[in-house]
Design a protein around this motif. Structure first.
Motif, PDB file in Angstrom:
ATOM      1  N   TRP A 128       0.830  -1.200   0.000  1.00 36.27           N
ATOM      2  CA  TRP A 128       0.000   0.000   0.000  1.00 36.27           C
ATOM      3  C   TRP A 128       0.861   1.246   0.000  1.00 36.27           C
ATOM      4  N   GLY A 129       0.492   2.208  -0.854  1.00 34.40           N
ATOM      5  CA  GLY A 129       1.267   3.435  -0.998  1.00 34.40           C
ATOM      6  C   GLY A 129       0.456   4.690  -0.783  1.00 34.40           C
ATOM      7  N   GLY A 130      -0.537   4.659   0.096  1.00 38.75           N
ATOM      8  CA  GLY A 130      -1.323   5.856   0.372  1.00 38.75           C
ATOM      9  C   GLY A 130      -2.153   6.272  -0.818  1.00 38.75           C
ATOM     10  N   ALA A 131      -1.947   7.499  -1.306  1.00 38.68           N
ATOM     11  CA  ALA A 131      -2.718   8.009  -2.445  1.00 38.68           C
ATOM     12  C   ALA A 131      -2.498   7.166  -3.691  1.00 38.68           C
ATOM     13  N   TYR A 132      -1.398   6.439  -3.732  1.00 35.16           N
ATOM     14  CA  TYR A 132      -1.111   5.599  -4.908  1.00 35.16           C
ATOM     15  C   TYR A 132      -1.830   4.254  -4.823  1.00 35.16           C
ATOM     16  N   GLY A 133      -2.476   3.988  -3.702  1.00 39.48           N
ATOM     17  CA  GLY A 133      -3.136   2.697  -3.538  1.00 39.48           C
ATOM     18  C   GLY A 133      -2.091   1.585  -3.490  1.00 39.48           C
ATOM     19  N   ASN A 134      -2.483   0.437  -4.020  1.00 37.15           N
ATOM     20  CA  ASN A 134      -1.501  -0.661  -4.145  1.00 37.15           C
ATOM     21  C   ASN A 134      -0.459  -0.262  -5.193  1.00 37.15           C
ATOM     22  N   ASN A 135       0.805  -0.224  -4.760  1.00 36.55           N
ATOM     23  CA  ASN A 135       1.833   0.230  -5.714  1.00 36.55           C
ATOM     24  C   ASN A 135       3.111  -0.605  -5.597  1.00 36.55           C
ATOM     25  N   ILE A 136       3.907  -0.530  -6.651  1.00 38.89           N
ATOM     26  CA  ILE A 136       5.201  -1.228  -6.729  1.00 38.89           C
ATOM     27  C   ILE A 136       6.245  -0.208  -7.153  1.00 38.89           C
ATOM     28  N   VAL A 137       7.401  -0.244  -6.480  1.00 39.73           N
ATOM     29  CA  VAL A 137       8.536   0.591  -6.879  1.00 39.73           C
ATOM     30  C   VAL A 137       9.706  -0.338  -7.194  1.00 39.73           C
ATOM     31  N   ILE A 138      10.331  -0.120  -8.351  1.00 36.82           N
ATOM     32  CA  ILE A 138      11.443  -0.972  -8.808  1.00 36.82           C
ATOM     33  C   ILE A 138      12.684  -0.113  -9.024  1.00 36.82           C
ATOM     34  N   LYS A 139      13.801  -0.584  -8.470  1.00 39.62           N
ATOM     35  CA  LYS A 139      15.080   0.062  -8.755  1.00 39.62           C
ATOM     36  C   LYS A 139      15.627  -0.564 -10.021  1.00 39.62           C
ATOM     37  N   MET A 140      15.812   0.260 -11.054  1.00 40.90           N
ATOM     38  CA  MET A 140      16.261  -0.247 -12.344  1.00 40.90           C
ATOM     39  C   MET A 140      17.779  -0.480 -12.327  1.00 40.90           C
ATOM     40  N   HIS A 141      18.266  -1.227 -13.309  1.00 40.81           N
ATOM     41  CA  HIS A 141      19.688  -1.583 -13.315  1.00 40.81           C
ATOM     42  C   HIS A 141      20.591  -0.370 -13.484  1.00 40.81           C
ATOM     43  N   ASP A 142      20.065   0.747 -14.034  1.00 44.19           N
ATOM     44  CA  ASP A 142      20.879   1.948 -14.228  1.00 44.19           C
ATOM     45  C   ASP A 142      20.799   2.906 -13.043  1.00 44.19           C
TER      46      ASP A 142
END
Length: 265
Positions: A184-198
């Motif tokens: 859960w991300g608050g205003a974002y609802g269910n959310n995913i954050v990904i750190k990219m390879h760069d």
């Protein structure tokens, strides 16, 4: 009593002069065959007319010399043949070793070239994998642009872009990365954050379902969740952000970000 030439009687042996003449003939025969040596000696030693055995005329020495010469020549020829066979065998072995060494060197060179080609192909495949980006929703379009203004956003403007998507639409990771937030991300609802390879970050918001967990590595096009309308949302869609850090407020233009990685929008 008259003296005259003395004839040889029936039982009289040849005179010393006659034997000497025969010996001389034997010596001449030896000289003709090229064999002169101690074998000719008996022709001069046999001077006793009463000696036992057949009289030596000198021809015996010639026969013996010929036999010895033939034996020596045959032995020399056998030795020469043996030497030639040994040399031929040694040359054949050396040639075989040289061919084997050459074949081994060629095989090693081919194996090395194949390994290097496989390594290059693997590196190229990895480079492509790391540099391959896709759109987060297939066959969709941007319904709300980046930095759009409005009171529905707490910052006063849109910090990402919205992709048109019905509820339950597959949402994909845009590239290779590691999940650093999934929940859960608050205003974002269910959310995913990904750190990219760069080192950049991408965010996927308002999901109806999350299908990855923190620490998981994802690849381009991998399904990570389903679109929805959770959080501060006016309807089903996917909110997508590109960031320089995982924190809110580090957003960058997501359209430019995706296009810089080869994604057509």
């Amino acid at each position: 009593m008259a003296f005259g030439s003395r004839g040889t009687g029936k039982h009289r042996g040849p005179s010393r002069m006659t034997r000497k003449s025969a010996n001389v003939a034997g010596i001449a025969a030896l000289a003709t065959t090229g064999v002169v040596g101690s074998l000719a000696g008996p022709a001069f030693a046999a001077t006793d007319t009463h000696s036992q055995g057949p009289e030596d005329t000198g021809l015996n020495a010639v026969v013996v010399a010929d036999e010895v010469s033939g034996q020596i020549e045959a032995q020399a020829e056998a030795q020469q043949a043996a030497a030639e066979i040994a040399a031929a065998k040694a040359k054949a072995e050396a040639d075989a070793q040289a061919r084997a060494a050459e074949a081994k060197a060629k095989a090693e060179a081919r194996a090395k070239a194949e390994r290097e080609a496989k390594e290059r192909a693997a590196r190229e495949a990895e480079r492509k994998r790391l540099n391959t980006y896709v759109a987060p929703v297939s066959h969709s379009y941007v319904s709300t642009q980046y930095m759009s203004g409005g009171g529905m956003w707490s910052s006063g403007h849109h910090t990402g872009i919205d992709f048109h998507a019905a509820s339950g639409t597959s949402v994909h990771a845009v590239g290779v990365g590691v999940v650093v937030e999934a929940g859960w991300g608050g205003a974002y609802g269910n959310n995913i954050v990904i750190k990219m390879h760069d080192g950049t970050y991408t965010q996927y918001g308002h999901l109806s379902s999350i299908q990855v967990h923190v620490g998981q590595t994802v690849v381009p096009g991998q399904q990570i969740g389903l679109s929805g309308s959770t959080g501060n949302s006016s309807g089903p869609h996917l909110h997508f952000e590109a960031r320089t850090s995982p924190e809110y407020g580090s957003d960058i233009d997501p359209v430019a970000y995706l296009r810089s990685h080869g994604v057509s929008l």
